[in-house]
Design an enzyme around this catalytic site. Sequence first.
Site, PDB file in Angstrom:
ATOM      1  N   VAL A 183      -9.068   1.296  -0.070  1.00  0.00           N
ATOM      2  CA  VAL A 183      -8.645   2.456  -0.853  1.00  0.00           C
ATOM      3  C   VAL A 183      -7.688   1.959  -1.931  1.00  0.00           C
ATOM      4  CG1 VAL A 183      -7.621   4.753  -0.789  1.00  0.00           C
ATOM      5  CG2 VAL A 183      -8.852   3.873   1.213  1.00  0.00           C
ATOM      6  N   TYR A 195      -4.159  -8.443  11.805  1.00  0.00           N
ATOM      7  CA  TYR A 195      -4.466  -7.088  11.336  1.00  0.00           C
ATOM      8  C   TYR A 195      -5.722  -6.543  12.010  1.00  0.00           C
ATOM      9  CZ  TYR A 195      -5.938  -3.297   8.285  1.00  0.00           C
ATOM     10  OH  TYR A 195      -6.358  -2.076   7.804  1.00  0.00           O
ATOM     11  N   ASP A 206       8.612   7.625   6.792  1.00  0.00           N
ATOM     12  CA  ASP A 206       8.265   6.367   6.147  1.00  0.00           C
ATOM     13  C   ASP A 206       9.487   5.461   6.134  1.00  0.00           C
ATOM     14  OD1 ASP A 206       5.723   5.583   4.107  1.00  0.00           O
ATOM     15  OD2 ASP A 206       7.553   4.423   3.777  1.00  0.00           O
ATOM     16  N   PRO A 227     -10.924   3.828   7.281  1.00  0.00           N
ATOM     17  CA  PRO A 227     -11.275   3.777   5.863  1.00  0.00           C
ATOM     18  C   PRO A 227     -11.794   2.415   5.429  1.00  0.00           C
ATOM     19  CG  PRO A 227      -8.912   3.582   6.107  1.00  0.00           C
ATOM     20  CD  PRO A 227      -9.485   3.749   7.490  1.00  0.00           C
ATOM     21  N   ILE A 263      -2.310   6.952   1.027  1.00  0.00           N
ATOM     22  CA  ILE A 263      -3.067   7.796   1.947  1.00  0.00           C
ATOM     23  C   ILE A 263      -2.151   8.760   2.682  1.00  0.00           C
ATOM     24  CG2 ILE A 263      -4.519   7.776   4.006  1.00  0.00           C
ATOM     25  CD1 ILE A 263      -5.480   4.965   3.080  1.00  0.00           C
ATOM     26  N   LYS A 322      -6.067  -3.243  14.555  1.00  0.00           N
ATOM     27  CA  LYS A 322      -6.880  -2.059  14.287  1.00  0.00           C
ATOM     28  C   LYS A 322      -7.956  -1.857  15.357  1.00  0.00           C
ATOM     29  CE  LYS A 322      -4.726  -0.433  10.803  1.00  0.00           C
ATOM     30  NZ  LYS A 322      -4.011   0.858  10.911  1.00  0.00           N
ATOM     31  N   ASN A 382      -0.342   7.046  10.685  1.00  0.00           N
ATOM     32  CA  ASN A 382      -0.972   6.427   9.525  1.00  0.00           C
ATOM     33  C   ASN A 382      -0.316   5.115   9.101  1.00  0.00           C
ATOM     34  OD1 ASN A 382      -2.542   6.411   6.891  1.00  0.00           O
ATOM     35  ND2 ASN A 382      -0.446   6.605   6.134  1.00  0.00           N
TER      36      ASN A 382
END
Length: 252
Positions: A183, A150, A36, A180, A17, A154, A86
């Site tokens: 994915v 997790y 990253d 999302p 993504i 979020k 992200n």
Amino acid sequence: MTLEGKTALVTGAARGIGQAYVARLAADGANVVAVDINDPTDGLVGLTGKGDKLGLVCDISRPDEVDVVVTTTLERFGRVDILVNNAGIFPTASLDTVTIELWRQVQAVNVEPILRFTQAFAPGMKSAGWGRIVNTGSANTLLHGKDLAYMTSKATVHGLTRALANELGESGITVNAIAPSVVATEGFLGRARSAGSTAEEVLARVLAMQTIKRPSVPADLADVLGFLVSEAAGFITGQIIHVDGGLTRTGA
């Protein structure tokens, strides 16, 4: 909806993504800084767009490394106009299996860098009277998953998104999150294996719940990002945009 003259920084930008986000922002004309823990430089080769492109390696859970990224970026571009938080990790842990070390690691990667990068770049956005911050949330917060650390991280991202929108709105800065579904990226494949499932099994379960019966791909999210960082979305802030093929069917 050109972004020429704007500078965008994207974390988690080496693949999946994040890489799609960088490609979209570059194509729309922005200078892009790809960040990253793995070297994102190769992904910048061949990108379209007139803007400058910079790849930086950083473990965003380490404040000292975040500081280096901030300093390098500001020295190169002066300010960041578009911040895309992200990067994230996706460990599977229940109440019985989660450890305090894992809990803190998930928060350190998924939540704390949003605050650190926003504190670093919001002053420049305020001076310019314009800014876009887009965080990566998750549709999982509305589902029945058991990924304790997790899901909590979020949900915190969603709350932080709204809190930052409240604080920064008068300065011309919008803050939103893209939530999302599953994915089909390398990260998803690895997570499926660690949970003892095949990618096909996970996708089948998700598709059964979606109203749009196809898997989500990074381009679905990149298109939404392109809109949220544009002038056309200047009156949208504090929103959690569920890009999930109708998986959740709620704006909560």
